[in-house]
Design an enzyme around this catalytic site. Sequence first.
Site, short mmCIF file in Angstrom:
data_model
loop_
_atom_site.label_atom_id
_atom_site.label_comp_id
_atom_site.label_asym_id
_atom_site.label_seq_id
_atom_site.Cartn_x
_atom_site.Cartn_y
_atom_site.Cartn_z
N ASP A 20 9.45 126.15 52.98
CA ASP A 20 9.87 124.94 52.28
C ASP A 20 9.88 123.81 53.31
OD1 ASP A 20 11.35 123.10 50.48
OD2 ASP A 20 11.75 124.91 49.32
N HIS A 63 7.04 120.51 48.78
CA HIS A 63 7.95 121.27 49.65
C HIS A 63 7.27 121.75 50.94
CE1 HIS A 63 11.48 121.65 46.94
NE2 HIS A 63 10.59 121.55 45.98
N GLU A 96 8.38 120.76 41.77
CA GLU A 96 8.82 119.48 42.34
C GLU A 96 7.79 118.87 43.29
OE1 GLU A 96 13.60 119.88 42.31
OE2 GLU A 96 12.61 120.97 43.91
C1 ACM Z 1 13.43 124.84 41.88
O1 ACM Z 1 14.64 125.02 41.70
N1 ACM Z 1 13.00 123.71 42.44
C2 ACM Z 1 12.46 125.83 41.48
#
Ligand code: ACM
Length: 631
Positions: A203, A277, A351
Amino acid sequence: MKKILFLLLTSLTAFAQNNIIPAPVSYEVSTSGGMNMFMLDSRTSIDVTDNNPDAKRIAENFVSSLGFMGGQKPVFKKVEKPTMQDKVMIFTVNKTPNTQLGNEGYTLDVTGETIKMTANKPAGLFYAIQTLRQMMPPQAENKEFSMGMFPIMGCKIVDYPRFGWRGLMLDVSRHFFTKEEVKNYIDLMARYKLNTFHWHLADDNGWRIEIKSLPKLTEIGAWRVVRNGGFGNRDEPKEGEPATYGGFYTQEDVKEIVAFANERNVTIVPEIDVPGHSMAALAAYPELSTQKDLKRYVNPGTEFIDWDNKKLKTENTLDPSNEKVYEFLDKVFTEMAPLFPNKYIHMGGDECFHDFWEKDPNCQAFMKKNNLKDVHELQSYFVKRVEKIINKKGKVLIGWDEILEGGLAPNATVMSWRGMKWGIEATKQKHDVVMSPTTFAYLDYTQGDPSVEKPIYASLSLKKTYLFEPVPDSTDVKYILGGQGNLWTEQIQNYRHALYMTYPRAFAIAETTWSPKEKKDWDGFMARTENHFQRFDAGNLKISKAVYDAIITPTKDGEKLMCEMSNDLKGVDIFYTTDDSFPDKFSPKYTAPIEIPTGPVTLKVVTYRNGQPLGRMLSIPRVDLEKRVKK
Ligand code: ACM
């Protein structure tokens, strides 16, 4: 003698109910013949039918987990005529499968003379043992508690899971957990018959797996500057500041963890979260982004996006128009695929904000050339390319539900997190789904009152988690693989706190995904959960008892500030003060909504049960109650 009496009493209490989590499909107290209690002690023999090597290993592991027999342990031998003195545990892998049990089910039959366990596969015997351990008194969880015998009540159990995917996700990027901590996390989940460990390995805040052909991922991407508190509000690295916080798993570590999980019937699903991410990967290889000249660092918890307006402050995505990105991912998955002998690789996909793609001439030209009408289709193109790479390595792609946007990759499995609606949509498109909605399954959300637990995004009580039902009405159950709880660790800075956040809500996830739907029973679940509080305490493991605290709901009645108080358990009394004294059971008892006096007042609340203190004291200034009133 006192100890024996104590244990007998504990077991007799257990007689009234079983303490098994998740609840078994069927459980009957065994009443055949005399005293139906098996005394597990060093005179117990162990008999493994046909010397099945897998069953033998499970039996051996069980024996070595028994820390209380002062050096003497049960021995492996057949017993022709078992008696209460010459007793035996028999482990059998069925030669002819019992179709009801499937691959993970088992039967467990306990009398005074024998404990018989049968299963079609070793996994079932492993689960029979987990059930048996839960039938021993909580003190058995403490290896230092030296006691010559443990009583196990006679019973007959037939048990098998509702779903094949019973998962927990651990984010090791935001906080790095050591190899031993990861193993402990897997060990514990397996004891509650959870079988899928989703390992969030990369991440913005750290890349955690060694990729030999891309050494900078762990030389640079695994380390960030030291920062504390308030994730998202932390200072970015100063010029020349050393990045000393972090760590990663070598491929040898991964092999060790995978083998450890395999012994416990736990499959590992590794995740590399792309194309968003990706700050840690980009700190190592900045050329993979559209913004090659940005100041790059592994994010220590600095705000990288304006969340209200969903506008990136800095670029954290891979460039989908760059072939080098696909070459990079090919290298990553080439090395990862053989390390994880399971079916799935998780590619994240959540995201991903497209601000920089919108502005980038290469992305725009690429979209034109490939007939992609917007950035969602561009992301969908990326996911489909990644799917091809993952499929070529013999794996199935799974991703967060954003992978539906712009068109789903042909063979992808979807993990539904933004509620269940994306999961429902995926089943309509005939794709497999794992349900993991924020509303029921986000274990990073706080469990306690905001006055004692600083809110993290939202709150999620144990009771709400227990209400999780992975199969929404009108969906085709055949596409629902199961359910999963997710522990994101932005606000978790040590392992014991990770346990506090995971348990007991993981019990609710376990029961939801293993036990028959019609067995759901909150009061029964809580009675068993309280027994497991004792088990965690005996094992020196942390667990949240927030369910014992009062639930405070302020409301307005005209100008008056009112307050409702409740608790999710039966038989709990709530006492309160508003005069700055510490409440106890002689303070006013809550019976109906109270008016909070005006002025610089603080409401203090405690809970009791049967005259004994139960939860934590809550102390909430009036101004905070005012702020909480729902508009
Ligand atoms: C997430 O909680 N962004 C998958």
